[in-house]
Design a protein around this motif. Sequence first.
Motif, PDB file in Angstrom:
ATOM      1  N   ARG A  56      44.183  10.208  -3.223  1.00 29.83           N
ATOM      2  CA  ARG A  56      44.572  11.451  -2.099  1.00 29.83           C
ATOM      3  C   ARG A  56      45.543  12.164  -2.962  1.00 29.83           C
ATOM      4  NH1 ARG A  56      48.911  13.290  -0.630  1.00 29.83           N
ATOM      5  NH2 ARG A  56      49.138  13.855   1.784  1.00 29.83           N
ATOM      6  N   ALA A  57      46.763  11.740  -3.496  1.00 30.18           N
ATOM      7  CA  ALA A  57      47.631  12.733  -4.190  1.00 30.18           C
ATOM      8  C   ALA A  57      47.229  13.404  -5.435  1.00 30.18           C
ATOM      9  CB  ALA A  57      48.750  11.913  -4.852  1.00 30.18           C
ATOM     10  N   ALA A  58      46.074  12.808  -6.213  1.00 32.51           N
ATOM     11  CA  ALA A  58      45.447  13.567  -7.141  1.00 32.51           C
ATOM     12  C   ALA A  58      44.450  14.732  -6.581  1.00 32.51           C
ATOM     13  CB  ALA A  58      44.394  12.738  -8.108  1.00 32.51           C
ATOM     14  N   ILE A  59      43.990  14.650  -5.518  1.00 29.95           N
ATOM     15  CA  ILE A  59      42.928  15.533  -4.917  1.00 29.95           C
ATOM     16  C   ILE A  59      43.722  16.643  -4.451  1.00 29.95           C
ATOM     17  CG2 ILE A  59      41.761  16.148  -2.821  1.00 29.95           C
ATOM     18  CD1 ILE A  59      40.572  13.150  -2.784  1.00 29.95           C
ATOM     19  N   GLU A  60      45.023  16.530  -3.682  1.00 30.54           N
ATOM     20  CA  GLU A  60      46.012  17.460  -3.298  1.00 30.54           C
ATOM     21  C   GLU A  60      46.330  18.237  -4.668  1.00 30.54           C
ATOM     22  OE1 GLU A  60      50.015  17.784  -0.711  1.00 30.54           O
ATOM     23  OE2 GLU A  60      49.711  15.929  -1.762  1.00 30.54           O
ATOM     24  N   GLN A  61      46.760  17.579  -5.730  1.00 33.92           N
ATOM     25  CA  GLN A  61      47.149  18.129  -6.879  1.00 33.92           C
ATOM     26  C   GLN A  61      46.067  19.061  -7.522  1.00 33.92           C
ATOM     27  OE1 GLN A  61      48.676  16.681 -11.036  1.00 33.92           O
ATOM     28  NE2 GLN A  61      50.269  16.187  -9.520  1.00 33.92           N
ATOM     29  N   ALA A  62      44.810  18.655  -7.475  1.00 31.31           N
ATOM     30  CA  ALA A  62      43.703  19.263  -8.314  1.00 31.31           C
ATOM     31  C   ALA A  62      43.187  20.518  -7.398  1.00 31.31           C
ATOM     32  CB  ALA A  62      42.375  18.246  -8.327  1.00 31.31           C
ATOM     33  N   LEU A  63      43.406  20.549  -6.056  1.00 37.40           N
ATOM     34  CA  LEU A  63      43.183  21.566  -5.262  1.00 37.40           C
ATOM     35  C   LEU A  63      43.834  22.985  -5.571  1.00 37.40           C
ATOM     36  CD1 LEU A  63      42.381  19.727  -1.696  1.00 37.40           C
ATOM     37  CD2 LEU A  63      40.674  20.952  -3.428  1.00 37.40           C
ATOM     38  N   VAL A  64      45.424  22.578  -5.924  1.00 40.13           N
ATOM     39  CA  VAL A  64      45.950  23.939  -6.256  1.00 40.13           C
ATOM     40  C   VAL A  64      45.428  24.479  -7.364  1.00 40.13           C
ATOM     41  CG1 VAL A  64      48.302  24.446  -7.174  1.00 40.13           C
ATOM     42  CG2 VAL A  64      48.086  22.509  -5.729  1.00 40.13           C
ATOM     43  N   SER A  65      44.766  23.872  -8.363  1.00 40.42           N
ATOM     44  CA  SER A  65      44.059  24.643  -9.527  1.00 40.42           C
ATOM     45  C   SER A  65      42.761  24.986  -9.038  1.00 40.42           C
ATOM     46  CB  SER A  65      44.210  23.746 -11.093  1.00 40.42           C
ATOM     47  OG  SER A  65      45.437  23.592 -11.205  1.00 40.42           O
ATOM     48  N   ALA A  66      42.203  24.286  -8.366  1.00 42.93           N
ATOM     49  CA  ALA A  66      40.761  24.622  -7.927  1.00 42.93           C
ATOM     50  C   ALA A  66      40.304  24.317  -6.649  1.00 42.93           C
ATOM     51  CB  ALA A  66      39.647  23.522  -8.921  1.00 42.93           C
ATOM     52  N   PRO A  67      40.654  25.222  -5.831  1.00 44.03           N
ATOM     53  CA  PRO A  67      40.690  25.270  -4.314  1.00 44.03           C
ATOM     54  C   PRO A  67      39.034  25.319  -3.792  1.00 44.03           C
ATOM     55  CG  PRO A  67      41.406  27.538  -5.136  1.00 44.03           C
ATOM     56  CD  PRO A  67      41.230  26.862  -6.291  1.00 44.03           C
ATOM     57  N   ASP A  68      38.311  25.957  -4.843  1.00 47.68           N
ATOM     58  CA  ASP A  68      36.856  25.738  -4.494  1.00 47.68           C
ATOM     59  C   ASP A  68      36.315  24.130  -4.127  1.00 47.68           C
ATOM     60  OD1 ASP A  68      36.760  28.313  -4.459  1.00 47.68           O
ATOM     61  OD2 ASP A  68      35.565  28.421  -6.426  1.00 47.68           O
ATOM     62  N   LEU A  69      36.936  23.119  -4.883  1.00 45.12           N
ATOM     63  CA  LEU A  69      36.761  21.840  -4.466  1.00 45.12           C
ATOM     64  C   LEU A  69      36.979  21.116  -3.134  1.00 45.12           C
ATOM     65  CD1 LEU A  69      38.190  20.265  -7.997  1.00 45.12           C
ATOM     66  CD2 LEU A  69      35.750  20.631  -7.304  1.00 45.12           C
ATOM     67  N   GLY A  70      37.866  22.114  -2.458  1.00 45.70           N
ATOM     68  CA  GLY A  70      37.996  21.808  -1.051  1.00 45.70           C
ATOM     69  C   GLY A  70      36.924  21.630  -0.075  1.00 45.70           C
ATOM     70  N   ASP A  71      35.644  22.455  -0.570  1.00 48.10           N
ATOM     71  CA  ASP A  71      34.335  22.090   0.274  1.00 48.10           C
ATOM     72  C   ASP A  71      33.499  20.904  -0.002  1.00 48.10           C
ATOM     73  OD1 ASP A  71      34.921  24.460   1.685  1.00 48.10           O
ATOM     74  OD2 ASP A  71      34.110  25.936   0.241  1.00 48.10           O
ATOM     75  N   GLU A  72      34.108  20.111  -1.010  1.00 44.41           N
ATOM     76  CA  GLU A  72      33.265  19.030  -1.444  1.00 44.41           C
ATOM     77  C   GLU A  72      33.606  17.759  -0.703  1.00 44.41           C
ATOM     78  OE1 GLU A  72      33.144  18.270  -5.728  1.00 44.41           O
ATOM     79  OE2 GLU A  72      32.081  19.993  -6.188  1.00 44.41           O
ATOM     80  N   THR A  73      33.073  16.596  -0.639  1.00 41.47           N
ATOM     81  CA  THR A  73      33.624  15.773   0.336  1.00 41.47           C
ATOM     82  C   THR A  73      33.850  14.270  -0.440  1.00 41.47           C
ATOM     83  OG1 THR A  73      31.144  15.063   0.634  1.00 41.47           O
ATOM     84  CG2 THR A  73      32.297  16.419   2.362  1.00 41.47           C
ATOM     85  N   ILE A  74      34.496  13.413   0.521  1.00 45.77           N
ATOM     86  CA  ILE A  74      34.555  12.288  -0.189  1.00 45.77           C
ATOM     87  C   ILE A  74      34.570  11.154   0.847  1.00 45.77           C
ATOM     88  CG2 ILE A  74      37.254  12.096   0.483  1.00 45.77           C
ATOM     89  CD1 ILE A  74      37.684  10.194  -2.139  1.00 45.77           C
ATOM     90  N   ALA A  75      33.787  10.063   0.527  1.00 42.99           N
ATOM     91  CA  ALA A  75      33.437   8.964   1.763  1.00 42.99           C
ATOM     92  C   ALA A  75      35.104   8.367   2.390  1.00 42.99           C
ATOM     93  CB  ALA A  75      32.611   8.053   1.207  1.00 42.99           C
ATOM     94  N   VAL A  76      35.062   8.054   3.396  1.00 41.67           N
ATOM     95  CA  VAL A  76      36.124   7.611   4.174  1.00 41.67           C
ATOM     96  C   VAL A  76      35.882   6.448   5.090  1.00 41.67           C
ATOM     97  CG1 VAL A  76      38.091   8.063   5.547  1.00 41.67           C
ATOM     98  CG2 VAL A  76      37.312   9.787   4.139  1.00 41.67           C
ATOM     99  N   VAL A  77      36.468   5.291   4.671  1.00 47.37           N
ATOM    100  CA  VAL A  77      35.956   4.176   5.780  1.00 47.37           C
ATOM    101  C   VAL A  77      37.350   4.072   6.746  1.00 47.37           C
ATOM    102  CG1 VAL A  77      35.782   1.664   5.954  1.00 47.37           C
ATOM    103  CG2 VAL A  77      34.930   3.088   3.867  1.00 47.37           C
ATOM    104  N   PHE A  78      37.023   4.170   8.253  1.00 46.22           N
ATOM    105  CA  PHE A  78      38.192   4.367   9.147  1.00 46.22           C
ATOM    106  C   PHE A  78      38.153   2.778   9.787  1.00 46.22           C
ATOM    107  CE2 PHE A  78      37.096   8.858   9.100  1.00 46.22           C
ATOM    108  CZ  PHE A  78      38.113   9.277   8.853  1.00 46.22           C
ATOM    109  N   PHE A  79      39.335   2.161   9.640  1.00 45.53           N
ATOM    110  CA  PHE A  79      39.395   1.133  10.629  1.00 45.53           C
ATOM    111  C   PHE A  79      40.498   1.064  11.578  1.00 45.53           C
ATOM    112  CE2 PHE A  79      38.103  -0.784   6.664  1.00 45.53           C
ATOM    113  CZ  PHE A  79      37.203  -1.806   7.021  1.00 45.53           C
ATOM    114  N   ILE A  80      40.312   0.963  12.899  1.00 45.82           N
ATOM    115  CA  ILE A  80      41.013   1.251  14.023  1.00 45.82           C
ATOM    116  C   ILE A  80      42.164  -0.041  14.153  1.00 45.82           C
ATOM    117  CG2 ILE A  80      40.960   1.763  16.578  1.00 45.82           C
ATOM    118  CD1 ILE A  80      39.259   3.339  14.746  1.00 45.82           C
ATOM    119  N   ASP A  81      43.473   0.744  13.953  1.00 39.69           N
ATOM    120  CA  ASP A  81      44.426  -0.418  13.944  1.00 39.69           C
ATOM    121  C   ASP A  81      45.591   0.190  14.757  1.00 39.69           C
ATOM    122  OD1 ASP A  81      45.965  -2.358  12.757  1.00 39.69           O
ATOM    123  OD2 ASP A  81      47.079  -0.842  11.344  1.00 39.69           O
TER     124      ASP A  81
END
Length: 371
Positions: free
Chosen positions: A118-143
């Motif tokens: 998550r932190a690396a994605i945030e940092q990478a988006l500063v240099s390559a904002p176009d990556l923001g349209d790509e996706t990552i899988a997320v597993v949600f647990f209700i807690d």
Amino acid sequence: MSLAFEYIFPAIRGIQAGREYFVSMCPLRLIPRIFLFDEEELMPEFRAQRILNRARVPEIARYMLNNQRGYVFSAITASVDGGVRFTPLGAEGEANRLGALHVDMSARFIINDGQHRRAAIEQALVSAPDLGDETIAVVFFIDRGLERSQQMFSDLNRHAVRPSRSLGLLYDHRNDLSKIAKLVALKSMAFKDLVEMERSTLSERSRKLFTLSAIYTACSVLLESSEYSDVEHASRVCVDFWEEIARHIPEWNLVRASRMTAGEVRRDFLHSHAIALQAFGIVGRDILLTDSANWKERLSALGAIDWSKSHAQVWEGRALIGGRVSKSSNNVTLTANFIKVNVGLELGPEELRIEQLFLRGRTNQIEMQDD
């Protein structure tokens, strides 16, 4: 009743341990905005995961930026504490598992696994904002509660096994040096049939003498960094060097010929251990830089060295500590120093300083024993 302000994620519903969970795809630009990690100042018992290791983040971000057409991230796992409802596409079969996950915007998303991504994605988006349209899988647990989040973190990491360094190198096709090490392990007659390609440690019964990770490290110190990019040339340099080394260490060939076992050689001799390979690489680099015309003649002196671990007068404190091989950087330098002296190379200033400290310590130890 629908929620007035909510996130809506396309999702697949599943069941684990009798609890619902959801798998979705999330645009990278949303990851830093909605997924939180605990503040560092909180005590461990009040956090749901480890403190963020900020030194790891730039490395992961560089990996992402340098491989924008080939990076791979596994799913982020997160707990949702807040209002959640799932609307399926249909009432039966597969349609009941596919639908939309509605999450109240006031809900908290706590990452159980993936905070460094998550932190690396945030940092990478500063240099390559176009990556923001790509996706990552997320597993949600209700807690709803910290205790469950902490238990999830423990469970997710309890059985996580980091792959061995050798296996990581074997499957790494981006790193030029790993390509070189694999070519050397496969093509060099010095190492043919003697390299463990998957594990980074060798059991007593292993039929292998070397690990791929040890060859990788040895080649990394043998070569100048500028040579890595020409993989074919660099691998030829390494193959020639290690085959010349093998000419002066008969035990390696005896293992290949089944006249000695690999276990016997590792038990009784130092020259097949990672510390010796790294020391050979250090010596080879200096010979190739200072006397490239006569490097093979220089290495012939290796045949006169007694590599037996029982030769404590030479190796104890230099490559062995209490009779056991030590891979510390200081011991690597001391081992390389001994080889350098035997092949007629001068020690550099730092090598000389370490050698003098070692000899002074040995002299003091002898004097104390005499008293």
